[in-house]
Scaffold this motif. Structure first.
Motif, PDB file in Angstrom:
ATOM      1  N   LYS A  22       0.834  -1.188   0.000  1.00 39.37           N
ATOM      2  CA  LYS A  22       0.000   0.000   0.000  1.00 39.37           C
ATOM      3  C   LYS A  22       0.878   1.250   0.000  1.00 39.37           C
ATOM      4  CE  LYS A  22      -3.902   2.135   2.101  1.00 39.37           C
ATOM      5  NZ  LYS A  22      -5.063   2.004   2.890  1.00 39.37           N
ATOM      6  N   SER A  23       0.599   2.166  -0.887  1.00 41.61           N
ATOM      7  CA  SER A  23       1.324   3.439  -1.050  1.00 41.61           C
ATOM      8  C   SER A  23       2.767   3.269  -1.516  1.00 41.61           C
ATOM      9  CB  SER A  23       1.295   4.262   0.234  1.00 41.61           C
ATOM     10  OG  SER A  23      -0.029   4.563   0.587  1.00 41.61           O
ATOM     11  N   PHE A  24       3.164   2.069  -1.865  1.00 40.98           N
ATOM     12  CA  PHE A  24       4.538   1.846  -2.318  1.00 40.98           C
ATOM     13  C   PHE A  24       4.821   2.593  -3.614  1.00 40.98           C
ATOM     14  CE2 PHE A  24       7.973  -0.869  -4.137  1.00 40.98           C
ATOM     15  CZ  PHE A  24       8.888  -0.731  -3.108  1.00 40.98           C
ATOM     16  N   MET A  25       3.825   2.702  -4.499  1.00 43.02           N
ATOM     17  CA  MET A  25       4.037   3.349  -5.793  1.00 43.02           C
ATOM     18  C   MET A  25       4.232   4.863  -5.655  1.00 43.02           C
ATOM     19  SD  MET A  25       4.240   0.773  -7.580  1.00 43.02           S
ATOM     20  CE  MET A  25       4.278   1.312  -9.263  1.00 43.02           C
ATOM     21  N   THR A  26       3.765   5.444  -4.570  1.00 49.21           N
ATOM     22  CA  THR A  26       4.000   6.875  -4.369  1.00 49.21           C
ATOM     23  C   THR A  26       5.325   7.122  -3.662  1.00 49.21           C
ATOM     24  OG1 THR A  26       2.793   6.914  -2.282  1.00 49.21           O
ATOM     25  CG2 THR A  26       1.539   7.428  -4.292  1.00 49.21           C
ATOM     26  N   ALA A  27       6.058   6.045  -3.372  1.00 52.38           N
ATOM     27  CA  ALA A  27       7.342   6.180  -2.692  1.00 52.38           C
ATOM     28  C   ALA A  27       8.514   5.956  -3.628  1.00 52.38           C
ATOM     29  CB  ALA A  27       7.414   5.192  -1.536  1.00 52.38           C
ATOM     30  N   ILE A  28       8.230   5.662  -4.896  1.00 48.40           N
ATOM     31  CA  ILE A  28       9.282   5.399  -5.874  1.00 48.40           C
ATOM     32  C   ILE A  28       9.156   6.405  -7.010  1.00 48.40           C
ATOM     33  CG2 ILE A  28      10.231   3.717  -7.501  1.00 48.40           C
ATOM     34  CD1 ILE A  28       8.939   1.554  -5.807  1.00 48.40           C
ATOM     35  N   PRO A  29      10.240   7.083  -7.366  1.00 52.77           N
ATOM     36  CA  PRO A  29      10.170   8.032  -8.486  1.00 52.77           C
ATOM     37  C   PRO A  29      10.051   7.313  -9.833  1.00 52.77           C
ATOM     38  CG  PRO A  29      12.371   8.017  -7.528  1.00 52.77           C
ATOM     39  CD  PRO A  29      11.527   7.113  -6.694  1.00 52.77           C
ATOM     40  N   PHE A  30       9.088   7.763 -10.623  1.00 53.94           N
ATOM     41  CA  PHE A  30       8.860   7.215 -11.958  1.00 53.94           C
ATOM     42  C   PHE A  30       9.217   8.242 -13.009  1.00 53.94           C
ATOM     43  CE2 PHE A  30       6.521   4.143  -9.619  1.00 53.94           C
ATOM     44  CZ  PHE A  30       6.426   3.028 -10.420  1.00 53.94           C
ATOM     45  N   ARG A  31       9.562   7.747 -14.183  1.00 53.14           N
ATOM     46  CA  ARG A  31       9.822   8.615 -15.323  1.00 53.14           C
ATOM     47  C   ARG A  31       8.508   9.207 -15.804  1.00 53.14           C
ATOM     48  NH1 ARG A  31      15.005   7.389 -16.575  1.00 53.14           N
ATOM     49  NH2 ARG A  31      15.699   5.327 -15.950  1.00 53.14           N
ATOM     50  N   ASP A  32       8.553  10.383 -16.356  1.00 53.92           N
ATOM     51  CA  ASP A  32       7.367  11.058 -16.861  1.00 53.92           C
ATOM     52  C   ASP A  32       6.715  10.321 -18.021  1.00 53.92           C
ATOM     53  OD1 ASP A  32       6.009  13.208 -15.928  1.00 53.92           O
ATOM     54  OD2 ASP A  32       7.354  14.692 -16.773  1.00 53.92           O
ATOM     55  N   ASP A  33       7.528   9.841 -18.949  1.00 58.57           N
ATOM     56  CA  ASP A  33       7.031   9.334 -20.217  1.00 58.57           C
ATOM     57  C   ASP A  33       6.509   7.904 -20.171  1.00 58.57           C
ATOM     58  OD1 ASP A  33       9.490   8.337 -19.679  1.00 58.57           O
ATOM     59  OD2 ASP A  33      10.320   8.638 -21.672  1.00 58.57           O
ATOM     60  N   ALA A  34       6.784   7.157 -19.127  1.00 57.55           N
ATOM     61  CA  ALA A  34       6.361   5.766 -19.066  1.00 57.55           C
ATOM     62  C   ALA A  34       6.187   5.353 -17.615  1.00 57.55           C
ATOM     63  CB  ALA A  34       7.408   4.874 -19.733  1.00 57.55           C
ATOM     64  N   LEU A  35       5.630   4.211 -17.435  1.00 51.60           N
ATOM     65  CA  LEU A  35       5.496   3.696 -16.070  1.00 51.60           C
ATOM     66  C   LEU A  35       6.750   2.939 -15.677  1.00 51.60           C
ATOM     67  CD1 LEU A  35       1.776   2.546 -16.036  1.00 51.60           C
ATOM     68  CD2 LEU A  35       2.784   4.561 -14.972  1.00 51.60           C
TER      69      LEU A  35
END
Length: 134
Positions: A22-35
């Motif tokens: 839970k909330s793990f995806m908001t704790a990792i920086p992602f690139r703008d152009d892709a997931l």
């Protein structure tokens, strides 16, 4: 109060270490152009971060006199090092982390702008304040 914040953050990381997502995806920086994440932290990395937060909490309690202190220079050295690390984290690396990041449209980037980086700056200010009130 400062130690409590570090302990809460460490338990969030412990939750992720033990398999919670839970909330793990908001704790990792992602690139703008892709997931695509900039990096994929594994268990060892999450464990190290968890231990670092526990160490920061322990230092705060040591500095506050709750734990016995080792050499007299240690609390000051650790405190200024912690303050510097928190300042650097809030500034970021100009790509995906901190106030000066370029990627701004991902869930992590929004949380970083409004929560993570300001929290680092606040914790840095409180740490410096604690170091200078003696």
């Amino acid at each position: 109060m400062i130690a409590g914040v570090f302990i809460v953050i460490s338990f969030i990381h412990l939750y992720w270490l033990l398999g919670g997502r839970k909330s793990f995806m908001t704790a990792i920086p992602f690139r703008d152009d892709a997931l695509q994440p900039f990096f994929k932290p594994g268990r060892p990395e999450i464990a190290v971060v968890t231990l670092l937060f526990w160490a920061a909490a322990a230092w705060i309690m040591m500095y506050g006199g709750i734990f016995p202190v080792g050499p007299k220079w240690l609390p000051g050295f650790v405190g200024w090092s912690l303050a510097a690390a928190l300042l650097l984290r809030s500034i970021g690396e100009f790509r995906a982390l901190g106030f000066f990041k370029r990627v701004r449209s991902t869930p992590f980037a929004r949380m970083d702008t409004w929560v993570y980086s300001p929290l680092c700056l606040l914790l840095k200010a409180l740490t410096v304040w604690m170091l200078t009130i003696d």
